[in-house]
Design a protein around this motif. Structure first.
Motif, short mmCIF file in Angstrom:
data_model
loop_
_atom_site.label_atom_id
_atom_site.label_comp_id
_atom_site.label_asym_id
_atom_site.label_seq_id
_atom_site.Cartn_x
_atom_site.Cartn_y
_atom_site.Cartn_z
N ARG A 76 0.83 -1.20 0.00
CA ARG A 76 0.00 0.00 0.00
C ARG A 76 0.87 1.26 0.00
N GLN A 96 0.68 3.79 -3.09
CA GLN A 96 0.20 5.16 -2.90
C GLN A 96 1.20 6.18 -3.43
N GLY A 144 -5.23 -0.73 -7.92
CA GLY A 144 -6.60 -0.98 -7.48
C GLY A 144 -6.95 -2.46 -7.48
N GLU A 193 -9.73 -5.37 0.31
CA GLU A 193 -10.30 -4.02 0.29
C GLU A 193 -11.11 -3.85 -1.00
N ASP A 212 -14.11 -2.55 -1.83
CA ASP A 212 -14.74 -1.26 -2.18
C ASP A 212 -13.70 -0.25 -2.64
N GLU A 213 -12.63 -0.09 -1.86
CA GLU A 213 -11.61 0.89 -2.22
C GLU A 213 -10.90 0.50 -3.51
#
Length: 516
Positions: A368, A372, A389, A397, A399-400
């Motif tokens: 992550r 990022q 993604g 994760e 939804d994110e």
């Protein structure tokens, strides 16, 4: 370099400011000698191909005064002489600056002649025009922000013509841009106040064919708050459609690269061929693409993006069961990704590949963090968003991760079809097999074994046994050893034990004999 608004990090290979200012200076000098300086006995030029000024005496015939008054300088002549002094002083100062930059600061660096310009599309970002009484700050802001966002894409050479003091691009000859800077595209636009709304038009010109290759209009409200919100959306849409490896700016170059015989491809062609291969992930092309990238790095050992894509090609060996010792392959991928970041700390693809390696190793926190950074460096690059993604979704994760993938898809309709696979995984996890199959049917990747793997699993769960068995034959044709390697291939995706067992059970329903 402070006169150009640059600091000690200035690099002429990625910032053409010196050439741009030299071009503008040449235009100003030509304009001066075509007007008030036409009779000057001394003429200044800056020949193309360098920045050293040249002074030449211009012989002219003596003229006999026709009257006594003519033999004395009048007020107009004095004004002209004053202008000459001021103009020549300014020109000399600018020449000194350019001489200092080219002869001092850039000494020892390769010339930015046409032959050494970076490979990749060259785009001139022209100042957006304000038509009528439209808000000029909106046009200026769009020009500046578009320039800044395109610069994030490391393989696009940007001529920031909208960053100077010119109010419009009316004085810019587009064909001069093509001849002098090897520009291939020009991005222009206009803002028109229509009363209740503001109409923004953005247009991309192919300078070779002299035709528009992309045009889009945006209608927004007139209030400052509406303009502010709309500006970010417009920037994302324009950058998403034009930039990145699947944008309009690189589509022709990618097609040309794939048509070029492998032995004749240069380093940039090899990288473009990799991204072309990523569209369908036809694993039969993997060895040739790997060989091309490795040869490219022999030619250009400091080509950061080539190191980044090499890292992913290594990981695909274990990700898709192509062979090699798992730990050795991961170590080679890690070395390549680290090299990419060392060469270019601003390259999003380098951090993205570091994220992928950490993901494979099960270091989700590290994944992550690196992911990022990659997204922060290139927030409108659909490839970066899709890679990050998808893995974020697979790590739990949903939804994110899916929101980021959906954003990647929305940025550019011309994207690799594998961007839709995370949604197939999600619908399967939720037990909606019919919806998962609907999404799968949108994916046109017949030579990629995952397409057939999911057809087997979903049709088996839906009771479509004949279709499932037909897909099973296609799967084993592409991946003959899948039964023995299924567990290893699935484990790299960090899907969790429950998901993996559910998928393997679905494959067994169609007759696939997978070890438990």
């Amino acid at each position: 370099m402070s006169v150009f608004g640059r600091d000690e990090t200035f690099d002429q290979q990625v910032d053409p400011i010196v050439r741009l200012e030299a071009r503008r200076l040449r235009q100003d000098i030509d304009g001066y000698y075509a007007g008030p300086g036409r009779e000057d006995p001394l003429r200044l030029t800056i020949p193309k191909g360098g920045y050293a000024p040249r002074f030449e005496r211009i012989a002219r015939l003596e003229q006999t005064p026709s009257s006594p008054e003519d033999s004395h300088p009048n007020t107009r002549n004095l004004q002209r002489f004053s202008f000459i002094g001021l103009g020549m002083a300014g020109i000399s100062a600018l020449c000194a600056v350019i001489w200092f930059v080219s002869g001092g600061l850039l000494a020892g660096k390769p010339s930015t002649s046409e032959d050494t310009l970076p490979k990749g599309p060259v785009v001139a970002v022209l100042p957006f025009d304000t038509l009528g009484q439209g808000p000029s700050y909106f046009a200026d802001g769009l020009t500046q922000q578009l320039t800044s966002e395109i610069v994030r894409f490391r393989d696009i050479w940007v001529l920031p013509l909208g960053s100077g003091q010119r109010p419009s691009h009316g004085g810019i000859d587009l064909q001069d841009l093509r001849v002098e800077f090897n520009a291939e595209f020009a991005l222009e636009g206009s803002v028109l106040d229509k009363g209740d709304t503001i109409l923004l038009s953005a247009r991309l010109i192919d300078l070779k064919s002299q035709r528009y290759v992309w045009v889009n209009d945006y209608s927004i409200g007139r209030s400052p708050s509406e303009i502010y919100v709309a500006q970010d959306k417009i920037i994302r849409d324009v950058i998403g459609k034009l930039a990145g490896k699947y944008g309009v700016l690189t589509q022709d170059a990618m097609k040309a690269a794939t048509r070029t015989p492998p032995s004749n491809r240069d380093a940039y062609d090899c990288v473009l061929s990799y991204y072309s291969y990523q569209i369908t992930i036809d694993l039969g092309r993997h060895p040739a693409i790997m060989d091309c990238i490795q040869r490219a790095l022999v030619q250009s050992p400091d080509y950061a993006e080539a190191w980044a894509v090499l890292s992913n090609l290594y990981l695909q060996q274990i990700r898709f069961g192509l062979g090699g010792d798992r730990q050795q392959v991961i170590a080679a991928a890690d070395t390549a990704a680290r090299r990419a970041v060392e060469i270019d700390p601003s390259l999003a693809a380098g951090y993205l590949m570091q994220a992928n390696i950490r993901f494979v190793r099960g270091d989700i926190e590290g994944f992550r963090k690196s992911g990022q950074i990659a997204v922060g460096l290139s927030p409108n690059d659909n490839a970066v968003l899709a890679h990050y993604g998808m893995r974020l979704a697979f790590s739990g994760e949903w939804d994110e991760g899916l929101a980021i993938v959906d954003r990647a898809i929305a940025l550019n309709p011309v994207h690799p079809h594998w961007y839709h696979f995370p949604r197939v995984f999600y619908e399967f996890d939720q037990g909606d097999y019919q919806q998962a199959l609907t999404v799968l049917n949108q994916i046109d990747m017949p030579n990629f074994f995952w397409t057939h793997l999911w057809s087997v699993a979903l049709n088996a769960n839906l009771g479509q046994r004949k279709v499932a068995q037909s897909s099973l034959k296609a799967l084993l044709l592409l991946q003959p050893d899948f039964e023995a390697e299924a567990n290893s291939i699935l484990s790299i995706w960090q899907l969790g034990d429950l998901f993996e067992q559910k998928l393997l059970d679905s494959l067994r329903k169609a007759g696939l004999e997978v070890d438990k």
